[in-house]
Design a protein around this motif. Structure first.
Motif, PDB file in Angstrom:
ATOM      1  N   TYR A  69      54.774  74.355 102.929  1.00 38.65           N
ATOM      2  CA  TYR A  69      55.707  74.674 101.701  1.00 38.65           C
ATOM      3  C   TYR A  69      56.767  73.742 101.684  1.00 38.65           C
ATOM      4  O   TYR A  69      57.526  73.091 102.752  1.00 38.65           O
ATOM      5  CB  TYR A  69      56.611  75.995 101.789  1.00 38.65           C
ATOM      6  CG  TYR A  69      57.445  76.278 100.732  1.00 38.65           C
ATOM      7  CD1 TYR A  69      57.099  76.904  99.489  1.00 38.65           C
ATOM      8  CD2 TYR A  69      58.792  76.058 100.945  1.00 38.65           C
ATOM      9  CE1 TYR A  69      58.122  77.115  98.529  1.00 38.65           C
ATOM     10  CE2 TYR A  69      59.671  76.429 100.111  1.00 38.65           C
ATOM     11  CZ  TYR A  69      59.453  76.843  98.731  1.00 38.65           C
ATOM     12  OH  TYR A  69      60.231  77.005  97.908  1.00 38.65           O
ATOM     13  N   PRO A  70      57.103  73.014 100.523  1.00 33.73           N
ATOM     14  CA  PRO A  70      58.267  72.055 100.305  1.00 33.73           C
ATOM     15  C   PRO A  70      59.659  72.593 100.493  1.00 33.73           C
ATOM     16  O   PRO A  70      60.469  72.448  99.569  1.00 33.73           O
ATOM     17  CB  PRO A  70      58.156  71.582  98.841  1.00 33.73           C
ATOM     18  CG  PRO A  70      57.612  72.604  98.144  1.00 33.73           C
ATOM     19  CD  PRO A  70      56.601  73.336  99.172  1.00 33.73           C
ATOM     20  N   PHE A  71      60.298  72.866 101.684  1.00 35.70           N
ATOM     21  CA  PHE A  71      61.482  73.248 102.030  1.00 35.70           C
ATOM     22  C   PHE A  71      62.499  72.254 101.510  1.00 35.70           C
ATOM     23  O   PHE A  71      63.321  72.737 101.126  1.00 35.70           O
ATOM     24  CB  PHE A  71      61.668  73.629 103.532  1.00 35.70           C
ATOM     25  CG  PHE A  71      60.908  74.989 104.009  1.00 35.70           C
ATOM     26  CD1 PHE A  71      61.554  76.057 103.975  1.00 35.70           C
ATOM     27  CD2 PHE A  71      59.632  74.811 104.547  1.00 35.70           C
ATOM     28  CE1 PHE A  71      61.038  77.323 104.369  1.00 35.70           C
ATOM     29  CE2 PHE A  71      58.886  75.964 104.911  1.00 35.70           C
ATOM     30  CZ  PHE A  71      59.814  77.281 104.649  1.00 35.70           C
ATOM     31  N   SER A  72      62.138  71.156 101.889  1.00 36.49           N
ATOM     32  CA  SER A  72      63.263  70.111 101.578  1.00 36.49           C
ATOM     33  C   SER A  72      63.446  69.876  99.958  1.00 36.49           C
ATOM     34  O   SER A  72      64.398  69.289  99.633  1.00 36.49           O
ATOM     35  CB  SER A  72      62.715  68.656 101.970  1.00 36.49           C
ATOM     36  OG  SER A  72      61.594  68.272 101.150  1.00 36.49           O
ATOM     37  N   GLN A  73      62.818  70.576  99.084  1.00 37.14           N
ATOM     38  CA  GLN A  73      63.039  70.516  97.747  1.00 37.14           C
ATOM     39  C   GLN A  73      63.799  72.160  97.165  1.00 37.14           C
ATOM     40  O   GLN A  73      63.780  72.205  96.031  1.00 37.14           O
ATOM     41  CB  GLN A  73      61.721  70.297  97.008  1.00 37.14           C
ATOM     42  CG  GLN A  73      61.069  69.117  97.384  1.00 37.14           C
ATOM     43  CD  GLN A  73      59.881  68.902  96.733  1.00 37.14           C
ATOM     44  OE1 GLN A  73      59.550  69.468  95.417  1.00 37.14           O
ATOM     45  NE2 GLN A  73      59.066  68.094  97.351  1.00 37.14           N
ATOM     46  N   ASN A  74      64.117  72.729  98.013  1.00 36.28           N
ATOM     47  CA  ASN A  74      64.628  74.187  97.830  1.00 36.28           C
ATOM     48  C   ASN A  74      66.128  74.169  97.990  1.00 36.28           C
ATOM     49  O   ASN A  74      66.647  73.917  99.148  1.00 36.28           O
ATOM     50  CB  ASN A  74      63.837  75.123  98.690  1.00 36.28           C
ATOM     51  CG  ASN A  74      64.202  76.556  98.151  1.00 36.28           C
ATOM     52  OD1 ASN A  74      65.309  76.993  98.303  1.00 36.28           O
ATOM     53  ND2 ASN A  74      63.311  77.404  97.726  1.00 36.28           N
ATOM     54  N   ARG A  75      66.729  74.493  97.096  1.00 36.73           N
ATOM     55  CA  ARG A  75      68.190  74.565  97.101  1.00 36.73           C
ATOM     56  C   ARG A  75      68.686  75.473  98.161  1.00 36.73           C
ATOM     57  O   ARG A  75      69.857  74.949  98.840  1.00 36.73           O
ATOM     58  CB  ARG A  75      68.752  75.001  95.734  1.00 36.73           C
ATOM     59  CG  ARG A  75      70.345  75.104  95.517  1.00 36.73           C
ATOM     60  CD  ARG A  75      70.723  75.665  94.461  1.00 36.73           C
ATOM     61  NE  ARG A  75      70.252  77.087  94.320  1.00 36.73           N
ATOM     62  CZ  ARG A  75      70.674  78.259  94.737  1.00 36.73           C
ATOM     63  NH1 ARG A  75      71.910  78.090  95.503  1.00 36.73           N
ATOM     64  NH2 ARG A  75      70.361  79.380  94.565  1.00 36.73           N
ATOM     65  N   LEU A  76      68.137  76.547  98.441  1.00 41.05           N
ATOM     66  CA  LEU A  76      68.640  77.470  99.551  1.00 41.05           C
ATOM     67  C   LEU A  76      68.453  76.577 100.904  1.00 41.05           C
ATOM     68  O   LEU A  76      68.965  77.302 102.016  1.00 41.05           O
ATOM     69  CB  LEU A  76      67.885  78.493  99.406  1.00 41.05           C
ATOM     70  CG  LEU A  76      68.125  79.503  98.334  1.00 41.05           C
ATOM     71  CD1 LEU A  76      67.212  80.596  98.116  1.00 41.05           C
ATOM     72  CD2 LEU A  76      69.547  79.913  98.267  1.00 41.05           C
ATOM     73  N   ILE A  77      67.621  75.784 100.843  1.00 41.31           N
ATOM     74  CA  ILE A  77      67.429  74.850 102.332  1.00 41.31           C
ATOM     75  C   ILE A  77      68.290  73.496 102.115  1.00 41.31           C
ATOM     76  O   ILE A  77      69.131  73.323 103.416  1.00 41.31           O
ATOM     77  CB  ILE A  77      65.943  74.732 102.641  1.00 41.31           C
ATOM     78  CG1 ILE A  77      65.404  75.823 102.475  1.00 41.31           C
ATOM     79  CG2 ILE A  77      65.900  73.923 103.994  1.00 41.31           C
ATOM     80  CD1 ILE A  77      65.475  76.892 103.474  1.00 41.31           C
TER      81      ILE A  77
END
Length: 201
Positions: A69-77
């Motif tokens: 999953y692209p965590f680096s593209q998620n604002r919450l991360i």
């Protein structure tokens, strides 16, 4: 109860157990973390029966979680960029030992890891079944996106978990607290961090 993996043989056993789980669940065996902390769960008769791995979440290209999953593209991360963020992965219990209360021991491993590494947040991709189980226990895991398919029979949920809140809640549950009290390493870490974490029954 558990073993912090250090030797070549222990790494081999870890990879065998995790490989068996991947084969059972039809998951890809991904190895991109450079310096993970690995733990083997020990059951009756000193048998190795489970795995869990934690690693700093720093570079997306070195993250196993990012593969799914692209965590680096998620604002919450991305808003956690100044926090100590670790990813949890390779969490498994061998199929013949599930439903026997061993998950409590895996939770204590994460409790110890969070105290040792002073973790602020954990991220992970968990199966929907694991997500629902943890929610039923009352853990405030935060799904950061919609569930997605690993494949046609397995659903994943990307989550983040506030480590300190998770530890406090874990300690508030008697069945988990009893296991924590039976673990000298956890007790020592609690004493060392008593003022910071303020654990209560």
């Amino acid at each position: 109860m558990f073993l912090h993996v250090r030797t070549k043989r222990e790494h081999f056993v870890f990879e065998q157990l995790w490989g068996d789980f991947c084969e059972e669940r039809d998951l890809m065996f991904v190895e991109r973390n450079l310096n993970p902390s690995r733990y083997l769960l020990i059951g009756e008769g000193e048998r190795y029966i489970g795995t869990v791995e934690c690693a700093p979440y720093q570079k997306p290209e070195e993250s196993n979680a990012e593969f799914f999953y692209p965590f680096s593209q998620n604002r919450l991360i991305t808003e956690l960029n100044k926090k100590r963020v670790f990813e949890i992965g390779k969490l498994s219990i061998s199929k013949h030992f599930r439903g026997m209360g061993h998950f409590k021991r895996l939770a204590v491993i994460l409790f110890i890891h969070a105290l040792e590494q002073k973790v602020d947040w954990y991220i992970a991709v968990v199966t929907k079944r694991m997500y629902m189980y943890l929610r039923s226990l009352g853990f405030q895991m935060e799904p950061i996106d919609e569930p997605f398919l690993f494949h046609e029979t397995l659903v994943g949920v990307p989550i983040r978990l506030h480590a300190w809140q998770g530890m406090k809640y874990l300690y508030s549950l008697k069945e988990f607290r009893d296991v924590i009290h039976a673990t000298p390493q956890a007790q020592q870490l609690i004493q060392e961090n008593e003022k910071r974490i303020m654990l209560t029954y």
